[in-house]
Design a protein around this motif. Structure first.
Motif, PDB file in Angstrom:
ATOM      1  N   LYS A  53       0.955  -1.315   0.073  1.00 15.26           N
ATOM      2  CA  LYS A  53      -0.121   0.106   0.081  1.00 15.26           C
ATOM      3  C   LYS A  53       0.896   1.105  -0.108  1.00 15.26           C
ATOM      4  O   LYS A  53       1.920   1.166   0.338  1.00 15.26           O
ATOM      5  N   CYS A  55      -1.168   4.674  -0.514  1.00 18.86           N
ATOM      6  CA  CYS A  55      -1.916   5.835   0.012  1.00 18.86           C
ATOM      7  C   CYS A  55      -2.742   5.636   1.187  1.00 18.86           C
ATOM      8  O   CYS A  55      -3.390   6.518   1.657  1.00 18.86           O
ATOM      9  N   GLY A  64      -7.894   5.504  -1.958  1.00 21.14           N
ATOM     10  CA  GLY A  64      -7.921   4.466  -3.268  1.00 21.14           C
ATOM     11  C   GLY A  64      -7.214   5.028  -4.108  1.00 21.14           C
ATOM     12  O   GLY A  64      -7.733   5.057  -5.368  1.00 21.14           O
ATOM     13  N   CYS A  66      -3.753   4.987  -5.230  1.00 17.54           N
ATOM     14  CA  CYS A  66      -2.239   4.497  -5.585  1.00 17.54           C
ATOM     15  C   CYS A  66      -2.362   3.293  -6.452  1.00 17.54           C
ATOM     16  O   CYS A  66      -1.527   2.997  -7.203  1.00 17.54           O
ATOM     17  N   ARG A  67      -3.442   2.638  -6.280  1.00 18.91           N
ATOM     18  CA  ARG A  67      -3.586   1.454  -6.886  1.00 18.91           C
ATOM     19  C   ARG A  67      -2.491   0.278  -6.642  1.00 18.91           C
ATOM     20  O   ARG A  67      -2.379  -0.553  -7.652  1.00 18.91           O
ATOM     21  N   CYS A  69      -2.633  -1.572  -4.005  1.00 16.79           N
ATOM     22  CA  CYS A  69      -3.116  -2.630  -2.981  1.00 16.79           C
ATOM     23  C   CYS A  69      -4.246  -3.617  -3.642  1.00 16.79           C
ATOM     24  O   CYS A  69      -4.975  -3.873  -2.816  1.00 16.79           O
ATOM     25  N   CYS A  83      -7.949  -1.273   0.109  1.00 20.91           N
ATOM     26  CA  CYS A  83      -8.165  -0.427   1.118  1.00 20.91           C
ATOM     27  C   CYS A  83      -9.609   0.274   1.026  1.00 20.91           C
ATOM     28  O   CYS A  83     -10.167   0.754   2.152  1.00 20.91           O
TER      29      CYS A  83
HETATM   30  S1  FES Z   1      -3.272   1.618  -0.707  1.00 20.82           S
HETATM   31 FE1  FES Z   1      -3.496   3.156  -2.225  1.00 20.82          FE
HETATM   32  S2  FES Z   1      -5.165   2.283  -3.423  1.00 20.82           S
HETATM   33 FE2  FES Z   1      -5.018   1.084  -1.565  1.00 20.82          FE
END
Ligand code: FES
Ligand code: SF4
Ligand code: SF4
Ligand code: SF4
Length: 958
Positions: A53, A55, A64, A66-67, A69, A83
């Protein structure tokens, strides 16, 4: 457990949920059960599976962006972000496979292609989540190369003195923006621009120092990279071990990890498990600790014969023996009661205990008092009379269950900032707010918050206003009759209800006095009484009045009448000023009370102490601080041991205090710096900072927390060791090997502390007193089934106007308060870069009053009262209403207390700082007092600079 090598706190990705319904799912073949609403990411983390993860962080709601996770969920299309996806019954989740691996690596490649590759020289090296994630996803090369458009040359913002912002390292994860909104509640940051151009921006694309930022550090804490980074880390590198301790500034009592390199402090990080602060902090605790190594700190004991003599450095032994022989000489010549002591709300419980013990046992007088005299002594008196215990009723967490909050005579955004952030969070969730304050404090209207009522009460009329609120509650049938019948004294209630119902107490009758429109009072009363859980938070704007104790009782009356006592979300909550003001009161610092608020005249209690301490104690109460001054001027009080309090700057009517101190023969000051009081001292005992000693502080929630030594005392001795040495030199033996032994004595002799020990504090993190056989793990909420005194007692609160009224000669009312970046007398914060926010005290004046006097913004104005005159710069603002002026008191040269008078609370002598009748005029030079202060300050600095450095026989032959 509390001293560790540096380890990042485990981060479960998203916040915990509290739903009682559990959902069951399978993650990577493991069955997992979590409360409904929990994210898949957190469910996995709780099962020991860490999904990559960037963000997400568990102190903030998921975003949601950074994509990284992504996971696979059986029966769902695509790869949802774990997340932002809530766990559901029957879900089957896969967190690792080749496809997910590829996707994550692709995400990381994009990030790294626009990131400086200076890991080895980056200050966050070893403490960077981007670096960690690159490792976790197995990033080996960047297919996109580094030559495309990038942000690698973006300008740094170094404007904040404590942290820097390096946009070239920003991954636009939004954690800082969310931290500023959710955790701090300031909304100073946004992401400006779109797509590739998006950047974090303080205010309207301003440098941090010019934006709304209050430098709380929450964004720095949340940033996963070195974009927002403490300057001390940039300078010193990563710390190598950490120690958990407690902030030494305000009564919130935030827990911190002091991150150290050997004996050097690298940074203070708010402790995630801190039960008072839950991982948050303000600019003072987080950053303003540099005073502890400031060059002006005095580290060697000093003595002198007269206050016009240069100081002479001496050994600890010589200073202590000299002080002891002076106290004994004075007692022999002028009687036992010619000496006394003042304990400090800045010092630990253990240190305070020792000072009052020294006064009672070694001096054998009860002439001991504390700075709580001048702040919350009416709280002690008023709550004891009504509820039976001299302390607030709740935890800070309790505010998250409040539906209606009254904030009265307090400005939490400045005085108790971490609590203010929690309160704001609750208000954003929909709780209603009533502010009672002459001044428009920040809470009245701040981002996403608007008070339902701001009752802009005229200074000095709090009791009248609260009684008119009570009138509405009684006459409109809003009393919680069941609660009153079951929990309160019937006769006292009936008398009070009949009094409150009198027509002269109606809002309509009172509005002439209070200046608050009757309709607003009626609206506020209905809201508080009928809006669900009602909680009252109050501060020195309640207590520091001639009717301070009456107003505290009026607050307790309102809470009892509406049944708002004894559960989560309600209560009566004094926002204690200094870090250990609750503790200094608990530890028996008042002249009439032994520890635990038991009267010195009570034979049984006194006998217990006599048996334990091996002395006969005096049964009569001793002198309060103002009485000490009177007695000094009358010639019967000659010697004072003053630990960690600057009475010359902080007590009212400075000239009177100075005259009293000048009349004494031996003043012993124990402090970090040569403060205003030390200018009148004959012995200076260097103090130790909170970083240099072990002990405990008790915060406004009655929470006892450990203070842990993170470095050796720079002066050679911790404060408790100095008091012990002085007592031994006086011939009364004190022999403690460690403050834990003092706590054992406190626990032995104080019923509300019977269950407290360092071992239990180590185990539990902190404890809220009462902690004893009945409540072995402490008491978060008080008065649950019954009041401490049995039945709650309503008290009649008749309004008696203060003598400090506006007149033709003094037509304005001066009231005082604090500002976020400075702390009380400013001895610490003035010696840090916090002066960049507030470098001088100014006088707030309404534009109308300014115009009447020909005063413009920035003009010098003289403020005259019947006590004295001082000169400050004026600032024109409608934060204060016409007829009221306001200032802070952080700088000695401002002389705010030259103007305040010796008018005080009828019950406790707490000074009426909040109401002084004054005139304001335009002037062109400092007041006479300021000119004299300046000359005397120069002289004392010279006497300090000229100090001789003899080590023995300094005063011999004099
Ligand atoms: S930690 Fe960044 S989208 Fe889930
Ligand atoms: S330091 Fe605090 S107030 Fe300033 S931008 Fe960061 S979170 Fe917001
Ligand atoms: S400054 Fe830090 S927390 Fe804020 S968006 Fe950039 S990387 Fe994220
Ligand atoms: S809120 Fe108070 S206790 Fe917490 S960091 Fe700030 S000054 Fe320290």
């Amino acid at each position: 457990m509390f001293e560790t090598v540096i380890k990042r706190d485990r981060d479960l990705g998203t916040p915990a949920r509290t739903a009682t319904r559990l959902v069951a799912l399978t993650i990577d073949g493991q069955p997992v059960q979590v409360p409904e609403g929990t994210s898949v990411m957190r469910a996995a983390a709780e099962a020991g599976i860490n999904i990559p993860k960037l963000c997400a962080t568990d102190s903030l709601e998921p975003f949601g962006s950074c994509r990284l996770c992504l996971v696979q969920i059986e029966g769902r299309r695509g790869y949802p972000a774990s997340c932002t996806t809530p766990a559901e019954d029957g879900m089957v989740v896969t967190t690792e496979n080749a496809k997910l691996h590829d996707l994550r690596r692709g995400v990381m490649e994009l990030y790294i292609s626009d990131h400086p590759l200076d890991c080895l020289t980056c200050p966050a090296n070893g403490d960077c989540e981007l670096q960690d994630m690159a490792g976790v996803v197995g990033l080996r090369n960047v297919r996109y190369g580094f030559s495309g458009a990038n942000h690698l040359h973006d300008q740094k913002d170094e404007s904040n003195p404590y942290f820097s912002y390096d946009p070239s390292k920003c991954i636009v994860c939004n954690r800082c923006v969310r931290a500023c909104e959710e955790t701090q509640g300031t909304f100073a940051l946004t992401i400006s621009g779109k797509g590739f151009d998006s950047r974090v921006s303080p205010g309207q694309d301003q440098p941090f120092m010019e934006s709304e930022c209050v430098s709380c550090g929450a964004c720095v804490q949340a940033c996963p990279t070195a974009t927002l980074q403490e300057k001390t880390v940039i300078m010193m590198g990563q710390a190598e071990h950490s120690v958990i301790t407690t902030c030494a500034y305000c009564g919130v009592g935030c827990g911190f990890k002091a991150e150290m390199k050997g004996q050097e402090l690298v940074r203070m990080v708010p402790w995630k498990d801190g039960q008072a602060n839950r991982g948050h902090s303000c600019v003072k605790g987080r950053f303003a600790w540099g005073y502890s190594t400031h060059k002006e700190r005095v580290l060697k004991p000093m003595i002198r014969q007269r206050i016009t003599d240069p100081w002479q450095e001496v050994s600890w032994d010589e200073a202590i023996n000299h002080a002891a022989s002076e106290f004994r000489r004075i007692q022999a010549a002028h009687g036992r009661d010619a000496v006394g002591g003042i304990t400090s709300s800045r010092c630990t419980n253990e240190e305070t205990w020792l000072v009052q013990k020294l006064v009672r046992a070694a001096f054998n007088t009860n002439n001991v008092d504390t700075c709580a005299r001048v702040c919350h002594s009416p709280t002690g008196y008023g709550l004891k009379q009504t509820l039976g215990e001299s302390a607030g009723t709740q935890t800070f967490d309790s505010v998250m269950h409040a539906d209606v909050v009254i904030v009265m005579g307090a400005n939490p955004s400045s005085g108790h900032p971490v609590f203010a952030s929690r309160l704001k969070r609750r208000l954003r969730q929909g709780a209603r707010l009533i502010v009672i304050d002459p001044r428009r404090i920040e809470l009245v209207s701040s981002p996403h918050i608007k008070a339902d009522f701001h009752l802009q009460v005229r200074p000095g009329t709090n009791t009248a206003l609260l009684t008119s609120l009570a009138h509405v509650i009684v006459t409109e049938g809003l009393v919680d009759q069941a609660f009153v019948t079951e929990r309160c004294e019937t006769k006292a209630y009936e008398q009070w209800a009949a009094f409150a119902a009198l027509p002269e107490n109606s809002p309509e009758a009172m509005q002439e006095i209070t200046g608050v429109p009757a309709a607003a009072v009626r609206g506020a009363a209905r809201l508080y009484a009928g809006g669900g859980n009602g909680a009252i938070y109050y501060g020195l704007g309640v207590t520091e009045h001639s009717q301070g104790s009456t107003t505290v009782m009026a607050i307790a009356n309102l809470a009892m009448a509406t049944g708002n006592i004894g559960r989560e979300g309600v209560g009566v909550n004094p926002l204690r000023g200094q870090n250990n003001v609750q503790g200094s009161c608990d530890m028996g610092s008042f002249p009439h009370e032994l520890p635990g608020y038991r009267h010195i005249g009570d034979d049984l209690t006194r006998r217990q102490f006599e048996a334990d301490w091996g002395v006969t104690l005096q049964p009569e109460p001793g002198l309060r601080i103002p009485n000490m001054f009177e007695a000094a001027l009358a010639g019967s009080f000659k010697g004072l041991y003053c630990q960690g309090e600057d009475i010359v700057q902080s007590d009212p009517n400075t000239q009177h205090v100075a005259a009293a101190l000048s009349a004494m023969e031996c003043i012993v000051v124990q402090d970090l710096f040569l403060n205003e009081t030390a200018k009148y001292a004959h012995v200076f005992l260097p103090g130790s900072s909170f970083l240099e000693k072990d002990g405990t502080f008790t915060n406004a929630e009655r929470r006892i927390s450990r203070v842990r030594k993170v470095m050796e005392p720079k002066n050679g001795l911790a404060d408790w060791e100095v008091t012990m040495a002085l007592s031994n030199a006086l011939g009364y033996p004190m022999n403690y090997a460690h403050p834990s032994e003092i706590m054992d004595e406190i626990a032995r002799l104080t019923p509300t502390f019977h269950g407290v020990s360092y071992a239990k504090l180590e185990r539990m993190g902190s404890l809220q007193w009462p902690c004893n056989e009945d409540a072995p793990d402490g008491t978060p909420i008080m008065h649950i089934d019954a009041f401490v005194r049995g039945k709650g007692r309503f008290m009649i609160t008749r309004y008696v106007p203060t003598d400090e009224r506006s007149t033709r000669r003094y037509p304005l009312l001066l009231t005082t308060g604090r500002i976020l970046s400075q702390y009380n007398v400013g001895a610490q914060t003035r010696r840090t870069p916090n002066v960049m926010w507030h470098g001088e005290d100014v006088l707030e004046i309404h534009p109308q009053d300014a115009e009447d006097r020909g005063v413009a913004e920035g003009d010098w104005v003289g403020i005259q009262s019947r006590a004295g005159e001082t000169v400050l710069r004026a600032t024109l603002t409608d934060r204060v209403p016409p007829g009221v002026v306001y200032t802070t008191f952080h700088f000695p040269e401002s002389g705010a207390n030259v103007v305040t008078t010796d008018s005080s609370d009828w019950a406790t002598n707490c000074p009426e700082y909040k109401v002084t009748a004054v005139q304001v005029t335009r002037v062109s030079q400092p007041s006479e007092w300021q000119q004299r202060w300046s000359r005397e300050a120069d002289l004392q600095q010279r006497l300090l600079a000229e100090r001789t450095r003899e080590t023995a026989g300094a005063l011999a032959g004099k």
